[in-house]
Design an enzyme around this catalytic site. Structure first.
Site, short mmCIF file in Angstrom:
data_model
loop_
_atom_site.label_atom_id
_atom_site.label_comp_id
_atom_site.label_asym_id
_atom_site.label_seq_id
_atom_site.Cartn_x
_atom_site.Cartn_y
_atom_site.Cartn_z
N GLY A 89 -16.47 -1.60 19.48
CA GLY A 89 -15.45 -2.37 20.18
C GLY A 89 -14.40 -1.50 20.83
O GLY A 89 -14.67 -0.35 21.20
N GLU A 149 -3.61 -4.79 -2.61
CA GLU A 149 -4.14 -6.04 -2.02
C GLU A 149 -5.22 -5.70 -1.00
O GLU A 149 -5.07 -4.78 -0.21
CB GLU A 149 -2.98 -6.80 -1.36
CG GLU A 149 -3.37 -8.11 -0.74
CD GLU A 149 -4.14 -8.99 -1.73
OE1 GLU A 149 -3.61 -9.33 -2.79
OE2 GLU A 149 -5.31 -9.33 -1.42
N THR A 177 0.86 -1.19 0.00
CA THR A 177 0.00 0.00 0.00
C THR A 177 0.90 1.24 0.00
O THR A 177 1.70 1.43 0.92
CB THR A 177 -0.90 -0.01 1.25
OG1 THR A 177 -1.65 -1.23 1.24
CG2 THR A 177 -1.84 1.18 1.25
N CYS A 224 -2.82 -2.06 9.01
CA CYS A 224 -3.33 -1.33 7.85
C CYS A 224 -4.15 -0.09 8.19
O CYS A 224 -3.78 1.02 7.81
CB CYS A 224 -4.16 -2.27 6.98
SG CYS A 224 -3.11 -3.48 6.16
N1 LIG Z 1 -1.21 -7.19 6.41
C1 LIG Z 1 -2.31 -6.95 5.75
O1 LIG Z 1 -3.41 -7.35 6.14
C2 LIG Z 1 -2.27 -6.13 4.48
C3 LIG Z 1 -3.39 -6.13 3.63
C4 LIG Z 1 -3.33 -5.39 2.45
C5 LIG Z 1 -2.20 -4.65 2.14
N2 LIG Z 1 -1.13 -4.66 3.00
C6 LIG Z 1 0.06 -3.89 2.62
O2 LIG Z 1 1.02 -4.80 2.09
C7 LIG Z 1 2.35 -4.40 2.47
C8 LIG Z 1 3.02 -5.52 3.24
O3 LIG Z 1 2.30 -5.73 4.44
P1 LIG Z 1 2.60 -6.98 5.39
O4 LIG Z 1 1.59 -6.95 6.47
O5 LIG Z 1 2.75 -8.19 4.56
O6 LIG Z 1 4.03 -6.56 5.95
P2 LIG Z 1 5.05 -7.44 6.80
O7 LIG Z 1 5.76 -6.49 7.68
O8 LIG Z 1 4.35 -8.63 7.39
O9 LIG Z 1 6.05 -8.01 5.68
C9 LIG Z 1 6.90 -7.22 4.94
C10 LIG Z 1 8.12 -8.07 4.58
O10 LIG Z 1 8.95 -7.32 3.69
C11 LIG Z 1 10.29 -7.65 4.00
N3 LIG Z 1 11.19 -6.63 3.44
C12 LIG Z 1 11.31 -5.33 3.80
N4 LIG Z 1 12.25 -4.73 3.06
C13 LIG Z 1 12.74 -5.67 2.21
C14 LIG Z 1 13.73 -5.66 1.20
N5 LIG Z 1 14.43 -4.54 0.93
N6 LIG Z 1 13.97 -6.81 0.52
C15 LIG Z 1 13.28 -7.93 0.81
N7 LIG Z 1 12.33 -8.00 1.76
C16 LIG Z 1 12.06 -6.88 2.45
C17 LIG Z 1 10.31 -7.73 5.51
O11 LIG Z 1 11.45 -8.43 5.99
C18 LIG Z 1 8.98 -8.43 5.78
O12 LIG Z 1 9.15 -9.84 5.84
C19 LIG Z 1 2.17 -3.11 3.25
O13 LIG Z 1 2.30 -2.02 2.38
C20 LIG Z 1 0.75 -3.19 3.77
O14 LIG Z 1 0.18 -1.94 3.99
C21 LIG Z 1 -1.14 -5.38 4.15
#
Ligand SMILES: NC(=O)c1ccc[n+]([C@@H]2O[C@H](COP(=O)([O-])OP(=O)(O)OC[C@H]3O[C@@H](n4cnc5c(N)ncnc54)[C@H](O)[C@@H]3O)[C@@H](O)[C@H]2O)c1
Length: 469
Positions: free
Chosen positions: A281, A176, A148, A288
């Protein structure tokens, strides 16, 4: 797919990009950079639909766990898919970006975009990956931003990596919408897939990739990268608004002697309103909503177009996280510092181990500041909470174990297994029969019949607690 006019525009954009991928048939070898909640689900589900997918992460411990066939996170249904696709050699993991992207035709970026100190989205991870991709992506590969990111990031990333690579590299957006706790299902059966592209080829490649997930006629929506980026923020802003709205109504219900459950039913049957996301709640948390709402506020301020409604939504939510602590303080008064409180539910929502911005953190901090002791339980999130609080808390594997010798119970996350507890056993274990329910799990008349003093959110429970603060 794009209209004829849009198609012409795409063709022009494509000529600007060069025609390196214009004739490519996508043999869909996929790299996903970042194997967190989103990247890991993406890589695994894309492998499940027959693609060869490789996940990359800079976190070597995470990759080692995945390579061993285990999950670094808790997400229902994911382990089985991971193990099957690894067995069938469609899914692999590495810390080496160049190995991962050497043959990939589609490279998804799913790295974290956490909030910076000023509320803006911190894009350092994204730029770092983009810069590296400039030298590792093969000609014709399309980079797809799944993280995002603020509106305009796609365009910036595209010119940045194209300049570094010395050739045009196409960057598409594919926000996503999965929910942690139901991520596999959401990815496999999305309500819709949104892509922001500049060329017809990028749109076609992504449509081909997602076709197996859209067989029940769910829409594949093609738009500009800016609109796709904005769509993600607008979706989360709307959902956060619904939660803050119902929380505000619930707080008012308590003051006027109305019951939010009845009011919720009364409004939800109106088809224009509906029932989804209208449960009051302890405030919304997670990785997010809080971060995306503040990133949107920050973006809007920099554009001199403040989003006042979102500022209010954020403010209401921060206040809401203090409602349960305030009820607890009002109940015990000065004696709180001698009390021990049991807490059920630490994850920001059920069926995840994610505690980022969880309301439980606000409750724990408030209780520790008052000198109270805490016995905490969560089915999946204890290890993550322990990493923050160490020996400041007592960690309990079982919900009833947390009640032993506690002076009351606070419920912060609505795990399904908390919904029908053994009230008699609870009363025997607790020193005082009082429940502070931040998720309205029980009927006030049931808890009363079992001899409990019961505080809920916006319900008529017979207990008065000051809301103002
Ligand atoms: N978690 C959710 O429910 C959700 C839903 C929709 C969108 N998003 C978006 O998706 C993105 C990821 O969210 P998430 O919850 O999966 O994050 P997360 O923190 O669980 O995972 C991010 C991963 O990226 C890796 N990373 C960071 N820099 C890196 C690099 N230079 N090279 C390789 N790997 C690297 C980290 O080590 C980590 O494992 C965010 O922008 C978030 O806003 C999250």
């Amino acid at each position: 797919m794009p209209s004829v006019g849009e198609g012409r525009e795409f063709a022009r954009a494509n000529r600007r990009l060069g025609s390196s991928h214009a004739t490519t048939r996508f043999n869909v070898k996929i790299a996903v950079v970042g194997t967190g909640y989103v990247g890991l689900v993406t890589a695994t589900c894309l492998a499940e639909s027959g693609n060869e997918a490789i996940g990359v992460d800079k976190d070597a411990a995470k990759i080692a766990t995945l390579e061993a066939g285990n999950l670094p996170i808790y997400e229902p249904g994911l382990l089985e898919l991971l193990q099957r696709n690894r067995r069938e050699q469609r899914l692999s993991f590495t810390t080496d970006l160049s190995t991962a992207t050497r043959d990939a035709t589609l490279i998804f970026i799913a790295v974290g975009t956490p909030p910076a100190a000023d509320g803006a989205a911190d894009l350092a991870n994204l730029w770092a990956v983009g810069d590296a991709l400039a030298s590792t992506a093969r000609p014709g590969a399309i980079v797809v931003i799944k993280s995002t990111v603020p509106v305009g990031t796609n365009a910036k990333l595209m010119s940045r990596i194209s300049a570094r690579a010395g050739r045009p590299i196409e960057v598409a957006s594919n926000p996503e919408f999965l929910k942690e706790g139901a991520a596999v299902d959401d990815f496999m059966k999305p309500d819709r897939v949104v892509v922001g592209v500049r060329s017809r080829e990028a749109g076609d490649a992504l449509q081909e990739l997602y076709a197996p997930f859209l067989r029940t006629e769910r829409p594949f929506l093609v738009m500009s990268p800016e609109s796709a980026e904005m769509t993600k923020y607008a979706a989360n802003a709307m959902l956060a608004t619904k939660i803050s709205f119902i929380n505000e109504m619930a707080n008012l219900c308590e003051k006027v002697g109305a019951d939010i459950n009845d009011v919720r039913r009364g409004i939800g049957h109106d088809e224009r309103i509906g029932f989804q996301f209208l449960f009051p709640g302890a405030g919304y948390g997670g990785s997010c909503f809080p971060k995306d709402v503040s990133a949107l506020i920050h973006l809007a301020r920099t554009l001199d177009q403040p989003v006042q409604l979102m500022e209010a939504v954020d403010h209401v939510n921060n206040q809401q996280k203090q409602v349960l602590p305030r009820k607890i303080k009002a109940h015990y008064g000065a004696a709180l510092k001698e009390k021990c409180l049991a807490v059920w539910g630490l994850a920001f929502k059920p069926k995840t181990d994610d505690i980022r911005e969880a309301p439980a953190l606000a409750l724990i901090d408030a209780m520790l500041a008052e000198g109270a002791r805490l016995r905490v339980h969560d089915p999946e999130a204890i290890a993550n909470i322990r990493r923050i609080y160490g020996d400041q808390l007592v960690y309990c594997d079982r919900p009833y174990g947390a009640l032993e010798g506690a002076d009351g119970l606070a419920i912060v996350t609505e795990w399904p297994e908390f919904r029908r507890p053994d009230f008699e056993l609870m009363r025997r274990l607790l020193r005082e029969a009082v429940i502070f329910d931040g998720r309205n799990l029980f009927e006030p008349k049931t808890t009363r019949a079992h001899g409990f003093t019961y505080y809920a959110i916006g319900r008529v429970t017979g207990e008065a607690a000051p809301l103002a603060g």
